[in-house]
Design a protein around this motif. Structure first.
Motif, PDB file in Angstrom:
ATOM      1  N   TRP A 122       0.802  -1.222   0.000  1.00 33.94           N
ATOM      2  CA  TRP A 122       0.000   0.000   0.000  1.00 33.94           C
ATOM      3  C   TRP A 122       0.832   1.269   0.000  1.00 33.94           C
ATOM      4  O   TRP A 122       0.407   2.247  -0.622  1.00 33.94           O
ATOM      5  N   PRO A 123       2.021   1.350   0.634  1.00 32.47           N
ATOM      6  CA  PRO A 123       2.767   2.621   0.540  1.00 32.47           C
ATOM      7  C   PRO A 123       3.202   2.928  -0.899  1.00 32.47           C
ATOM      8  O   PRO A 123       3.146   4.080  -1.342  1.00 32.47           O
ATOM      9  N   TRP A 124       3.610   1.880  -1.591  1.00 29.07           N
ATOM     10  CA  TRP A 124       4.056   2.096  -2.977  1.00 29.07           C
ATOM     11  C   TRP A 124       2.876   2.470  -3.871  1.00 29.07           C
ATOM     12  O   TRP A 124       3.004   3.323  -4.760  1.00 29.07           O
ATOM     13  N   LEU A 125       1.734   1.852  -3.647  1.00 22.39           N
ATOM     14  CA  LEU A 125       0.550   2.208  -4.430  1.00 22.39           C
ATOM     15  C   LEU A 125       0.106   3.641  -4.127  1.00 22.39           C
ATOM     16  O   LEU A 125      -0.313   4.371  -5.038  1.00 22.39           O
ATOM     17  N   LEU A 126       0.222   4.048  -2.883  1.00 24.87           N
ATOM     18  CA  LEU A 126      -0.127   5.409  -2.501  1.00 24.87           C
ATOM     19  C   LEU A 126       0.801   6.428  -3.171  1.00 24.87           C
ATOM     20  O   LEU A 126       0.341   7.452  -3.683  1.00 24.87           O
ATOM     21  N   ILE A 127       2.078   6.138  -3.190  1.00 25.87           N
ATOM     22  CA  ILE A 127       3.039   7.047  -3.851  1.00 25.87           C
ATOM     23  C   ILE A 127       2.771   7.116  -5.349  1.00 25.87           C
ATOM     24  O   ILE A 127       2.757   8.204  -5.945  1.00 25.87           O
ATOM     25  N   ALA A 136      -0.052   6.556  -6.897  1.00 28.93           N
ATOM     26  CA  ALA A 136      -1.301   7.285  -7.124  1.00 28.93           C
ATOM     27  C   ALA A 136      -1.083   8.784  -6.961  1.00 28.93           C
ATOM     28  O   ALA A 136      -1.637   9.585  -7.743  1.00 28.93           O
ATOM     29  N   ALA A 137      -0.275   9.186  -5.969  1.00 31.61           N
ATOM     30  CA  ALA A 137       0.003  10.614  -5.780  1.00 31.61           C
ATOM     31  C   ALA A 137       0.742  11.194  -6.978  1.00 31.61           C
ATOM     32  O   ALA A 137       0.440  12.309  -7.432  1.00 31.61           O
TER      33      ALA A 137
END
Length: 189
Positions: A4-9, A11-12
């Motif tokens: 999830w941290p990589w997906l969040l980055i 997406a940002a």
């Protein structure tokens, strides 16, 4: 590993690129690269701080577990060979690797009904430091002189459980009743 941290980055980054395209046109894309680099550097700092905190939490948990294991090595038993009519001495032994501090004999739990409190004890001395392998021999008396309690203490001592309180070098305080596992001692001193 968490994704999830990589997906969040990711997406940002997509949101920033898509939302800034109409504003920047085709000439100012170098500024966008600097912004993305800044956000990446900020994310790296946050990740480094999080990893350092996780290691610190893990080390504290390991230390607490080690202290709890050391607390299991302290035990109090009745000594044999007492004179008739005398309260039997208590022997506190520590088989661990590190010393225990402020060792006290607190009470004697007899086989009386649960409504009766344990017999409070006054030892002849406290043990400021109990070294591994060295027994501490305790002469004791009842804190409150009551003939009924005295008789119970004299004739039920061998089947009674001794309550001791002690501390470890890490600052933890423990209490143990008989052969039961030690528990953290939350009582005020």
């Amino acid at each position: 590993m968490r994704r999830w941290p990589w997906l969040l980055i990711a997406a940002a980054v997509v949101v920033v690129v898509v939302s800034s395209r109409p504003l920047l046109g085709s000439a100012d894309w170098a500024g966008l690269g600097q912004w993305v680099g800044g956000v990446g550097a900020f994310a790296a700092v946050v990740a480094a701080l999080w990893l350092a905190g996780a290691e610190s939490r893990h080390e504290r948990a390991r230390e607490a577990e080690r202290s709890r294991i050391q607390a299991y090595y302290v035990k109090a038993d009745w000594e044999t060979g007492r004179e008739q009519g005398q309260l039997p001495p208590i022997s506190v032994r520590h088989a661990g690797a590190e010393p225990m501090v402020n060792v006290r004999v607190v009470a004697v739990h007899t086989n009386r009904p649960p409504s009766r409190p344990p017999l409070k004890v006054v030892a002849n001395t406290d043990c400021p430091v109990l070294l591994p392998g060295e027994p501490w021999h305790v002469e004791w008396r009842l804190a409150r002189v009551d003939l009924g309690d005295e008789i119970v203490a004299l004739y039920c001592a061998s089947t009674s459980k001794i309550e001791i309180a002690y501390g470890d070098l890490a600052g933890g305080r423990w209490k143990r009743i008989g052969a039961a596992p030690p528990e953290p001692d939350l009582s005020p001193r």
